[in-house]
Write a protein that holds these residues in place. Structure first.
Motif, PDB file in Angstrom:
ATOM      1  N   ILE A   1       0.847  -1.200   0.000  1.00 52.84           N
ATOM      2  CA  ILE A   1       0.000   0.000   0.000  1.00 52.84           C
ATOM      3  C   ILE A   1       0.878   1.243   0.000  1.00 52.84           C
ATOM      4  CG2 ILE A   1      -1.605   1.359   1.411  1.00 52.84           C
ATOM      5  CD1 ILE A   1      -2.808  -1.391   2.295  1.00 52.84           C
ATOM      6  N   ALA A   2       1.890   1.263   0.859  1.00 57.30           N
ATOM      7  CA  ALA A   2       2.797   2.414   0.932  1.00 57.30           C
ATOM      8  C   ALA A   2       3.536   2.615  -0.387  1.00 57.30           C
ATOM      9  CB  ALA A   2       3.784   2.233   2.083  1.00 57.30           C
ATOM     10  N   ALA A   3       4.022   1.527  -0.984  1.00 50.76           N
ATOM     11  CA  ALA A   3       4.752   1.640  -2.249  1.00 50.76           C
ATOM     12  C   ALA A   3       3.852   2.186  -3.355  1.00 50.76           C
ATOM     13  CB  ALA A   3       5.320   0.280  -2.650  1.00 50.76           C
ATOM     14  N   LEU A   4       2.636   1.647  -3.470  1.00 54.36           N
ATOM     15  CA  LEU A   4       1.710   2.151  -4.491  1.00 54.36           C
ATOM     16  C   LEU A   4       1.419   3.631  -4.285  1.00 54.36           C
ATOM     17  CD1 LEU A   4      -0.778  -0.863  -4.665  1.00 54.36           C
ATOM     18  CD2 LEU A   4       0.738  -0.094  -6.504  1.00 54.36           C
ATOM     19  N   ALA A   5       1.271   4.043  -3.031  1.00 54.12           N
ATOM     20  CA  ALA A   5       0.996   5.458  -2.736  1.00 54.12           C
ATOM     21  C   ALA A   5       2.157   6.337  -3.172  1.00 54.12           C
ATOM     22  CB  ALA A   5       0.729   5.632  -1.240  1.00 54.12           C
ATOM     23  N   VAL A   6       3.367   5.927  -2.856  1.00 54.00           N
ATOM     24  CA  VAL A   6       4.554   6.719  -3.233  1.00 54.00           C
ATOM     25  C   VAL A   6       4.677   6.791  -4.746  1.00 54.00           C
ATOM     26  CG1 VAL A   6       7.084   6.775  -3.166  1.00 54.00           C
ATOM     27  CG2 VAL A   6       5.788   6.284  -1.081  1.00 54.00           C
ATOM     28  N   TRP A   7       4.479   5.663  -5.433  1.00 53.01           N
ATOM     29  CA  TRP A   7       4.568   5.663  -6.892  1.00 53.01           C
ATOM     30  C   TRP A   7       3.490   6.550  -7.506  1.00 53.01           C
ATOM     31  CZ3 TRP A   7       5.039  -0.285  -6.496  1.00 53.01           C
ATOM     32  CH2 TRP A   7       6.367  -0.633  -6.252  1.00 53.01           C
ATOM     33  N   GLN A   8       2.282   6.555  -6.934  1.00 56.91           N
ATOM     34  CA  GLN A   8       1.213   7.406  -7.449  1.00 56.91           C
ATOM     35  C   GLN A   8       1.589   8.880  -7.357  1.00 56.91           C
ATOM     36  OE1 GLN A   8      -2.228   6.262  -5.187  1.00 56.91           O
ATOM     37  NE2 GLN A   8      -2.434   4.319  -6.243  1.00 56.91           N
ATOM     38  N   LEU A   9       2.384   9.227  -6.353  1.00 57.28           N
ATOM     39  CA  LEU A   9       2.802  10.621  -6.161  1.00 57.28           C
ATOM     40  C   LEU A   9       4.074  10.961  -6.929  1.00 57.28           C
ATOM     41  CD1 LEU A   9       2.037  10.874  -2.350  1.00 57.28           C
ATOM     42  CD2 LEU A   9       0.718  11.878  -4.237  1.00 57.28           C
ATOM     43  N   GLY A  10       4.593  10.003  -7.699  1.00 56.77           N
ATOM     44  CA  GLY A  10       5.771  10.265  -8.519  1.00 56.77           C
ATOM     45  C   GLY A  10       7.086  10.024  -7.808  1.00 56.77           C
ATOM     46  N   GLY A  11       7.033   9.388  -6.653  1.00 48.42           N
ATOM     47  CA  GLY A  11       8.253   9.098  -5.910  1.00 48.42           C
ATOM     48  C   GLY A  11       8.823   7.740  -6.282  1.00 48.42           C
ATOM     49  N   ALA A  12      10.016   7.491  -5.774  1.00 49.66           N
ATOM     50  CA  ALA A  12      10.675   6.196  -5.935  1.00 49.66           C
ATOM     51  C   ALA A  12      10.713   5.524  -4.571  1.00 49.66           C
ATOM     52  CB  ALA A  12      12.086   6.381  -6.476  1.00 49.66           C
ATOM     53  N   VAL A  13      10.695   4.208  -4.572  1.00 50.92           N
ATOM     54  CA  VAL A  13      10.661   3.456  -3.323  1.00 50.92           C
ATOM     55  C   VAL A  13      11.965   2.703  -3.123  1.00 50.92           C
ATOM     56  CG1 VAL A  13       9.546   1.525  -2.128  1.00 50.92           C
ATOM     57  CG2 VAL A  13       8.157   3.208  -3.341  1.00 50.92           C
ATOM     58  N   LEU A  14      12.472   2.778  -1.911  1.00 47.31           N
ATOM     59  CA  LEU A  14      13.627   1.994  -1.498  1.00 47.31           C
ATOM     60  C   LEU A  14      13.146   1.079  -0.380  1.00 47.31           C
ATOM     61  CD1 LEU A  14      16.678   1.346  -1.335  1.00 47.31           C
ATOM     62  CD2 LEU A  14      16.861   3.225   0.295  1.00 47.31           C
ATOM     63  N   PHE A  15      13.015  -0.212  -0.695  1.00 43.95           N
ATOM     64  CA  PHE A  15      12.594  -1.169   0.331  1.00 43.95           C
ATOM     65  C   PHE A  15      13.802  -1.499   1.194  1.00 43.95           C
ATOM     66  CE2 PHE A  15       9.306  -1.973  -2.874  1.00 43.95           C
ATOM     67  CZ  PHE A  15       8.178  -1.919  -2.079  1.00 43.95           C
ATOM     68  N   MET A  16      13.604  -1.468   2.504  1.00 39.58           N
ATOM     69  CA  MET A  16      14.688  -1.756   3.438  1.00 39.58           C
ATOM     70  C   MET A  16      14.302  -2.934   4.330  1.00 39.58           C
ATOM     71  SD  MET A  16      15.797   2.081   4.494  1.00 39.58           S
ATOM     72  CE  MET A  16      17.315   1.530   5.227  1.00 39.58           C
ATOM     73  N   PHE A  17      15.301  -3.729   4.696  1.00 33.83           N
ATOM     74  CA  PHE A  17      15.086  -4.859   5.583  1.00 33.83           C
ATOM     75  C   PHE A  17      14.702  -4.316   6.951  1.00 33.83           C
ATOM     76  CE2 PHE A  17      16.965  -8.257   8.360  1.00 33.83           C
ATOM     77  CZ  PHE A  17      16.037  -9.223   8.050  1.00 33.83           C
ATOM     78  N   PRO A  18      13.542  -4.707   7.499  1.00 31.81           N
ATOM     79  CA  PRO A  18      13.047  -4.099   8.741  1.00 31.81           C
ATOM     80  C   PRO A  18      13.876  -4.405   9.976  1.00 31.81           C
ATOM     81  CG  PRO A  18      11.615  -5.876   8.053  1.00 31.81           C
ATOM     82  CD  PRO A  18      12.608  -5.675   6.950  1.00 31.81           C
ATOM     83  N   LEU A  19      14.684  -5.448   9.952  1.00 32.14           N
ATOM     84  CA  LEU A  19      15.482  -5.786  11.124  1.00 32.14           C
ATOM     85  C   LEU A  19      16.915  -5.252  11.042  1.00 32.14           C
ATOM     86  CD1 LEU A  19      14.248  -9.440  11.700  1.00 32.14           C
ATOM     87  CD2 LEU A  19      13.399  -7.331  12.733  1.00 32.14           C
ATOM     88  N   GLU A  20      17.190  -4.458  10.042  1.00 31.45           N
ATOM     89  CA  GLU A  20      18.526  -3.879   9.872  1.00 31.45           C
ATOM     90  C   GLU A  20      18.841  -2.940  11.031  1.00 31.45           C
ATOM     91  OE1 GLU A  20      21.786  -4.235   8.477  1.00 31.45           O
ATOM     92  OE2 GLU A  20      20.520  -4.547   6.720  1.00 31.45           O
ATOM     93  N   ALA A  21      20.073  -2.945  11.469  1.00 30.71           N
ATOM     94  CA  ALA A  21      20.490  -2.059  12.550  1.00 30.71           C
ATOM     95  C   ALA A  21      20.296  -0.609  12.121  1.00 30.71           C
ATOM     96  CB  ALA A  21      21.952  -2.315  12.901  1.00 30.71           C
ATOM     97  N   PRO A  22      19.847   0.265  13.034  1.00 30.21           N
ATOM     98  CA  PRO A  22      19.586   1.667  12.680  1.00 30.21           C
ATOM     99  C   PRO A  22      20.781   2.370  12.012  1.00 30.21           C
ATOM    100  CG  PRO A  22      18.734   1.201  14.854  1.00 30.21           C
ATOM    101  CD  PRO A  22      19.491  -0.026  14.421  1.00 30.21           C
ATOM    102  N   ASP A  23      22.006   2.074  12.457  1.00 34.88           N
ATOM    103  CA  ASP A  23      23.158   2.758  11.856  1.00 34.88           C
ATOM    104  C   ASP A  23      23.394   2.324  10.415  1.00 34.88           C
ATOM    105  OD1 ASP A  23      23.897   0.239  12.846  1.00 34.88           O
ATOM    106  OD2 ASP A  23      26.009   0.825  12.937  1.00 34.88           O
TER     107      ASP A  23
END
Length: 124
Positions: free
Chosen positions: A99-121
């Motif tokens: 849903i988030a990706a479709l919303a960003v694409w509809q607004l002309g943005g690009a999506v960078l999917f990130m692994f949710p368990l990745e360390a914050p740094d």
């Protein structure tokens, strides 16, 4: 019609054994174009499902479009996504990530999917 060719690798021999094509034709256009065509042809069919016990949820193509438009409207009204923006989505493989990706694409943005368990740094 445009084609997508599989990358050659150690797995390529398995394709022939499993009768999997190494080249796939697609009708062209963006992901949003493909989604719109699929939704208009199959509006009530399931677009995405999460089968997780009490948290099970299923979205039809129409419901996915509606949810994405609502989210896109909220992002747009708040000025959070503009054409050309890159938006990181740090969600597990859940319907909300799509849903988030479709919303960003509809607004002309690009999506960078990130692994949710990745360390914050690692996300900076």
């Amino acid at each position: 019609m445009p084609q997508i060719n599989a990358v050659e690798g150690p797995w390529s021999g398995v394709y022939a054994l499993a009768n999997i094509p190494t080249c796939v034709e697609y009708p062209g256009g963006t992901i949003l174009d493909l989604f719109a065509r699929t939704r208009s042809k199959y509006p009530k069919r399931s677009c995405v499902q999460l089968l997780a016990g009490p948290f099970a949820v299923s979205f039809s193509n129409n419901a996915m479009r509606d949810a994405a438009w609502r989210f896109a409207s909220g992002l747009h009204v708040r000025g959070l996504v503009r054409p050309g923006d890159v938006v990181a989505i740090r969600e597990p493989n859940l319907p909300q990530a799509l849903i988030a990706a479709l919303a960003v694409w509809q607004l002309g943005g690009a999506v960078l999917f990130m692994f949710p368990l990745e360390a914050p740094d690692m996300c900076a």
